[in-house]
Design a protein around this motif. Structure first.
Motif: not given
Length: 498
Positions: A21, A64, A106
């Motif tokens: 991330e 995302k 996700c």
């Protein structure tokens, strides 16, 4: 946070395929090479920031999608090479965004699993992915359904084949309900039953219930689905295929010159006698005859036209296997029904070679009675007499050698090297004869012995095979031969081995 500190301190980076991330402000000054919906390929920062090692990479970033968190981003892949980054981007852009759109999943673990799978199978479609992950509900989506019969270019596998490989019965049922093509083959010639052969019997039963014509088809390696199940050591699949009608008499890589039986009836014999088969032998291929552990099953299979001389993957007939397993009853039953006594396996060994190496005197005597070739040589050029294990105990050595010598087994020729005194041309050792007996055993005892071996006296002349004998009078049948040979050394024919 602490892990990131130590990685920076040690100058090490995360693996290029690890999903991370990331923050959007790290990419403000990075050039964009490609953009596809929510996926972008960023180039290195020019000039690179020496304080940030990631600035030197080409990097695939996923924004995302479909959430209110607009700035959540994931780094999927990093490389200093533009070509490898482009290749990965092409593989990801057509699969990952639509997959996430359908699944609404996700997260880092989900993305990692997805990226790892696509890295290994770049040609997979959305349908392949759904089949692999067992997401049968995704096949309600038209974007997935349209790929239901697509093939993976490198392997030729369809989504159904992928589902079968995972052993997911419900997934297979979902695909079959959509009328997917059951007759497709992959690049190696495997059909859906070749895949099912290594899965489970429930999937095999489901596929064979449709009476597929591919039940006995060969792949490019020369294997039928039944052979594939043997290789996979999947006895339940072996039984399911045979019960469904798989031809047990087809040999590996043999598309012709095979004697076809009535496999459905052979399947019934297997189904009715499941405990009487030795599952560990199935992985070596062959037919149910190779795996049988009782005389009754062998006779039932022979009566159903199961080829008695067919070979397994090691080139061994059922008789070879019975010799190796020490199953005298089964070996005699096979020979009584016409099994060839001197066929060679892949190493050139006949059943007699194997019986000698096993030091199994009763089976050696039975093979002699049924006319085996005493002088057959294996691929090393050794006869059975030459192959007598020198490390055996003196007692067994004497018995096995005398048994062969008494029926005329020849010594090796003078030019043969590495011979012992038991087989050298000028050797003089022939074993030790058994102690003399006061009188012959009563006929009732011999009759009981023969009955236990499946050689009833009433069947003496049924086969008309000639045997060997120790005097000048030819015996009337293999039974009389067996009785006479048994006087060389008293033997017990009870006990079938494993």
């Amino acid at each position: 946070m602490l892990n990131s500190f130590f990685r920076g301190l040690l100058g090490t980076d995360d693996p290029p395929t690890k999903v991370l991330e990331v923050r959007s402000d790290n990419y403000i000054s990075r050039p964009i090479h490609y953009r596809e919906e929510s996926m972008l390929l960023y180039g290195p920062k020019m000039p690179p920031d020496n304080k940030n090692s990631k600035d030197k990479y080409y990097e695939i970033i996923l924004h995302k999608p479909f959430t209110e968190t607009a700035h959540q981003m994931y780094s999927l892949f990093r490389s200093e090479n533009l070509e490898s980054a482009e290749e990965k981007f092409i593989a990801f852009k057509e699969k990952i965004p639509p997959y996430i759109k359908i699944t609404k999943e996700c997260t880092i673990p989900a993305l990692q699993k997805l990226c790892d799978t696509l890295a290994e199978h770049q040609g997979w479609t959305l349908a392949h992915l759904a089949a692999h992950f067992g997401l049968y509900e995704l096949f309600n989506d038209p974007d997935v359904q349209k790929h239901i019969n697509d093939v993976d270019p490198p392997t030729g596998a369809t989504p159904l084949m992928v589902a079968i490989r995972t052993g997911n019965l419900r997934m297979v049922q979902a695909l079959m309900s959509l009328k997917c093509d059951l007759n497709m083959v992959d690049c190696e010639g495997n059909n859906v039953l070749h895949y099912a052969a290594a899965s489970n019997k429930e999937i095999v039963n489901l596929l064979t219930s449709l009476a597929s014509p591919s039940l006995n088809s060969y792949n490019r390696a020369g294997y039928t689905p039944l052979h594939a199940a043997c290789v996979a050591n999947a006895p339940e699949c072996v039984r399911a295929l045979i019960v469904a009608g798989a031809d047990v008499n087809l040999s590996v890589s043999s598309h012709c010159n095979t004697r076809h039986g009535i496999p459905g009836i052979v399947g019934e014999v297997m189904q009715d006698n499941q405990p009487k088969f030795y599952q560990q032998d199935m992985k070596h291929g062959g037919t149910p005859l190779h795996w049988a552990i009782s005389r009754e099953v062998i006779e039932a299979l022979v009566s159903k036209n199961c080829d008695i001389n067919v070979k397994n993957f090691d080139g061994r007939t059922a008789l070879h296997i019975m010799v190796l397993r020490g199953r005298l009853e089964c070996a005699v039953a096979l020979m009584s029904n016409g099994a060839e006594t001197s066929m060679e396996d892949n190493e050139g060994n006949t059943p007699l070679h194997l019986a000698v190496k096993q030091t199994n005197i009763p089976i050696v005597q039975a093979l002699i009675v049924f006319g085996c070739n005493l002088e057959a040589k294996n691929k090393k050029g050794f006869t059975a007499r030459h192959s007598i294990p020198v490390e055996m105990s003196s007692s067994n050595y004497d018995k096995i050698l005398y048994t062969l010598h008494a029926v005329g087994a020849q010594r090796c020729p003078p030019e043969m090297t590495s011979c012992g005194s038991w087989c050298a041309a000028r050797g003089d050792y022939n074993g030790v004869p058994p102690p003399s007996v006061a009188r012959a055993p009563p006929r009732a005892v011999l009759s009981d012995m023969l009955q236990a071996a499946g050689m009833e006296l009433a069947a003496d002349d049924a086969k008309g095979k000639s045997g060997r004998y120790l005097d000048n009078r030819p015996p009337p049948s293999p039974i009389s031969n067996y009785m006479k040979a048994s006087k060389i050394y008293p033997i017990s024919i009870h006990g079938a081995g494993r």
